[in-house]
Write an enzyme that holds these catalytic residues in place. Structure first.
Site, mmCIF file in Angstrom:
data_model
loop_
_atom_site.group_PDB
_atom_site.id
_atom_site.type_symbol
_atom_site.label_atom_id
_atom_site.label_comp_id
_atom_site.label_asym_id
_atom_site.label_seq_id
_atom_site.Cartn_x
_atom_site.Cartn_y
_atom_site.Cartn_z
ATOM 1 N N GLY A 31 11.195 56.468 -68.906
ATOM 2 C CA GLY A 31 11.207 55.511 -70.182
ATOM 3 C C GLY A 31 12.807 55.405 -70.519
ATOM 4 O O GLY A 31 13.831 55.901 -69.653
ATOM 5 N N LEU A 33 14.109 52.737 -70.928
ATOM 6 C CA LEU A 33 14.536 51.654 -69.767
ATOM 7 C C LEU A 33 15.710 50.890 -70.137
ATOM 8 O O LEU A 33 16.189 50.495 -71.308
ATOM 9 C CB LEU A 33 13.425 50.882 -69.579
ATOM 10 C CG LEU A 33 11.979 51.499 -69.316
ATOM 11 C CD1 LEU A 33 10.852 50.477 -68.787
ATOM 12 C CD2 LEU A 33 12.068 52.365 -68.001
ATOM 13 N N HIS A 34 16.479 50.534 -68.800
ATOM 14 C CA HIS A 34 17.692 49.791 -68.962
ATOM 15 C C HIS A 34 17.493 48.799 -67.538
ATOM 16 O O HIS A 34 16.681 48.952 -66.996
ATOM 17 C CB HIS A 34 18.859 50.639 -69.028
ATOM 18 C CG HIS A 34 18.891 51.780 -67.968
ATOM 19 N ND1 HIS A 34 18.909 51.399 -66.539
ATOM 20 C CD2 HIS A 34 18.923 53.123 -68.035
ATOM 21 C CE1 HIS A 34 19.055 52.676 -65.944
ATOM 22 N NE2 HIS A 34 18.943 53.554 -66.775
ATOM 23 N N HIS A 37 16.400 50.161 -64.364
ATOM 24 C CA HIS A 37 15.086 50.475 -63.914
ATOM 25 C C HIS A 37 14.196 49.089 -63.827
ATOM 26 O O HIS A 37 13.485 48.877 -62.874
ATOM 27 C CB HIS A 37 14.023 50.854 -65.288
ATOM 28 C CG HIS A 37 14.733 52.462 -65.701
ATOM 29 N ND1 HIS A 37 15.347 52.653 -66.661
ATOM 30 C CD2 HIS A 37 14.453 53.584 -65.044
ATOM 31 C CE1 HIS A 37 15.658 53.911 -66.947
ATOM 32 N NE2 HIS A 37 14.983 54.451 -66.071
ATOM 33 N N GLN A 61 10.666 69.142 -65.323
ATOM 34 C CA GLN A 61 12.084 69.085 -64.554
ATOM 35 C C GLN A 61 13.094 69.295 -65.467
ATOM 36 O O GLN A 61 14.183 69.244 -65.281
ATOM 37 C CB GLN A 61 12.064 67.665 -63.877
ATOM 38 C CG GLN A 61 12.124 66.493 -64.699
ATOM 39 C CD GLN A 61 12.021 65.005 -64.337
ATOM 40 O OE1 GLN A 61 10.904 64.674 -63.815
ATOM 41 N NE2 GLN A 61 13.163 64.381 -64.092
ATOM 42 N N GLY A 147 15.818 54.823 -57.623
ATOM 43 C CA GLY A 147 17.243 54.522 -57.653
ATOM 44 C C GLY A 147 18.014 55.321 -56.909
ATOM 45 O O GLY A 147 17.871 56.577 -56.968
ATOM 46 N N LYS A 149 20.988 55.993 -57.808
ATOM 47 C CA LYS A 149 22.065 56.639 -58.849
ATOM 48 C C LYS A 149 21.657 58.052 -58.760
ATOM 49 O O LYS A 149 22.316 59.009 -58.686
ATOM 50 C CB LYS A 149 21.645 56.138 -60.130
ATOM 51 C CG LYS A 149 21.707 56.887 -61.251
ATOM 52 C CD LYS A 149 23.031 56.753 -61.795
ATOM 53 C CE LYS A 149 23.362 57.527 -63.049
ATOM 54 N NZ LYS A 149 22.436 58.925 -63.380
ATOM 55 N N SER A 186 19.843 56.494 -68.853
ATOM 56 C CA SER A 186 19.295 56.358 -70.115
ATOM 57 C C SER A 186 20.276 57.407 -71.013
ATOM 58 O O SER A 186 20.245 57.339 -72.200
ATOM 59 C CB SER A 186 17.944 57.198 -70.035
ATOM 60 O OG SER A 186 17.132 56.301 -69.233
ATOM 61 N N ARG A 187 20.995 58.305 -70.389
ATOM 62 C CA ARG A 187 21.640 59.504 -71.140
ATOM 63 C C ARG A 187 22.980 59.009 -71.413
ATOM 64 O O ARG A 187 23.789 59.667 -72.364
ATOM 65 C CB ARG A 187 22.023 60.652 -70.067
ATOM 66 C CG ARG A 187 20.420 61.475 -69.920
ATOM 67 C CD ARG A 187 20.948 62.904 -69.194
ATOM 68 N NE ARG A 187 19.642 63.720 -69.185
ATOM 69 C CZ ARG A 187 18.798 63.773 -68.527
ATOM 70 N NH1 ARG A 187 19.243 63.458 -67.189
ATOM 71 N NH2 ARG A 187 17.949 64.731 -68.385
HETATM 72 O O1 PAF Z 1 14.131 59.647 -62.032
HETATM 73 C C1 PAF Z 1 13.549 59.909 -62.777
HETATM 74 O O2 PAF Z 1 13.451 59.227 -64.138
HETATM 75 C C2 PAF Z 1 12.372 60.955 -62.820
HETATM 76 O O3 PAF Z 1 13.327 62.176 -62.207
HETATM 77 C C3 PAF Z 1 11.023 60.735 -62.197
HETATM 78 C C4 PAF Z 1 11.410 60.272 -60.851
HETATM 79 C C5 PAF Z 1 10.324 59.530 -62.765
HETATM 80 C C6 PAF Z 1 10.407 61.985 -62.235
HETATM 81 O O4 PAF Z 1 10.033 62.345 -63.593
#
Ligand code: PAF
Length: 287
Positions: A31, A33-34, A37, A61, A147, A149, A186-187
């Protein structure tokens, strides 16, 4: 665009979408999103697929002390953007849906997951591999778009798919950049205006490395030196790593040949930033 939250709803919706024999393209996201994405959604659409996007901030994660709690969450804004971008189905599960009480299975990844982000964020790629496997299992896509990135994540996901014989094609989407070169993330929303300016040092360093390579430099040590010299020009940037690695194994190389990645990561203030350069050069990789 339809939004679903439960696996049973998702599977029924995917079955309905697939009825006409069309492919399912999947874009997993966390999420916030930019345009980066949305470019992945566009890649899936251009392949003529029906597009499923997941928005799920995956707790497994994030390490202790990382930004899980403050990670930007804006599902309504994300849904609007995805609708505009032509997404067919949005999967918006809760943490309890993905990890029901009592769940106790995790995927452990090595190989491409060992160094760099894997070393600095122990368990991070196990969490990514676990959630990606769960999401693939629920969505059953023909292909999934990730991505470039997050280059090491891409290498880890490719390795996961190979090792577990998962029937999903992995498609890579090029990094989207702001006009001043900063890779979209997003960060980036965490950065103050001064930090935002300092953050452009990553793309500047990669551009300098790219110029050396275009001029014929193939020694990885020389490229590493060039990166470090450039990164040192920005006192607000704290370097984690800047290296030259094989795109498949994410192991350092001594000479640039074949498919290589130049990953750079570090911190500006409290914000971790990642960027990389992807190259396809003559010769055999891995040296
Ligand atoms: O790249 C991400 O946004 C996340 O690591 C992913 C692949 C959605 C898994 O949570």
């Amino acid at each position: 665009m339809r939004t679903v939250r439960e696996p049973a709803e998702l599977q029924m919706a995917v079955r309905q979408l697939r009825r006409d024999g069309m492919e399912i393209g999947f874009v997993p996201t966390m999420g916030a999103l930019h345009a980066g994405h949305l470019s992945l959604v566009e890649i899936a659409r251009r392949r003529g697929a029906l597009v499923v996007v997941s928005v799920f901030v995956n707790p497994t994660q994030f390490g202790p002390g990382e930004d899980l709690d403050r990670y930007p969450r804006q599902p309504e804004r994300d849904a609007g953007m995805l609708h505009e971008a032509g997404c067919d189905l949005l999967f918006l599960p809760s943490v309890e849906t993905i990890y029901p009480p009592g769940n106790a299975t995790r995927i452990h990844v090595e190989g491409a997951a060992r160094g760099y982000e894997g070393k600095l964020r122990p368990g991070h790629f196990d969490g990514v591999a676990t959630v990606v496997t769960i999401l693939f299992q629920l969505v059953r896509p023909n292909f999934a778009v990730f991505g470039e990135k997050d280059a090491q994540q891409l290498a880890v996901v490719r390795q996961l798919v190979r090792d577990l014989h998962l029937p999903v094609e992995i498609v890579a989407g090029p990094t989207k950049r702001e006009p001043d070169g900063l890779a979209m993330s997003s960060r980036n929303a965490y950065l103050s205006p001064a930090e935002r300016e300092a953050a452009t040092v990553l793309s500047r360093a990669l551009a300098a490395a790219g110029d050396e390579i275009a001029a014929g430099e193939r020694r990885a040590a020389a490229i590493r030196r060039r990166l470090r010299d450039e990164l040192q020009t920005e006192p607000r940037f704290e370097l984690d790593y800047a290296d030259v690695v094989d795109a498949l194994t994410f192991q350092p190389v001594t000479r640039l040949a074949g498919r290589v990645v130049i990953p750079v990561a570090g911190r500006v203030g409290n914000t971790r930033l990642l960027d990389n350069l992807q190259l396809e050069l003559p010769g055999e990789s891995g040296g």
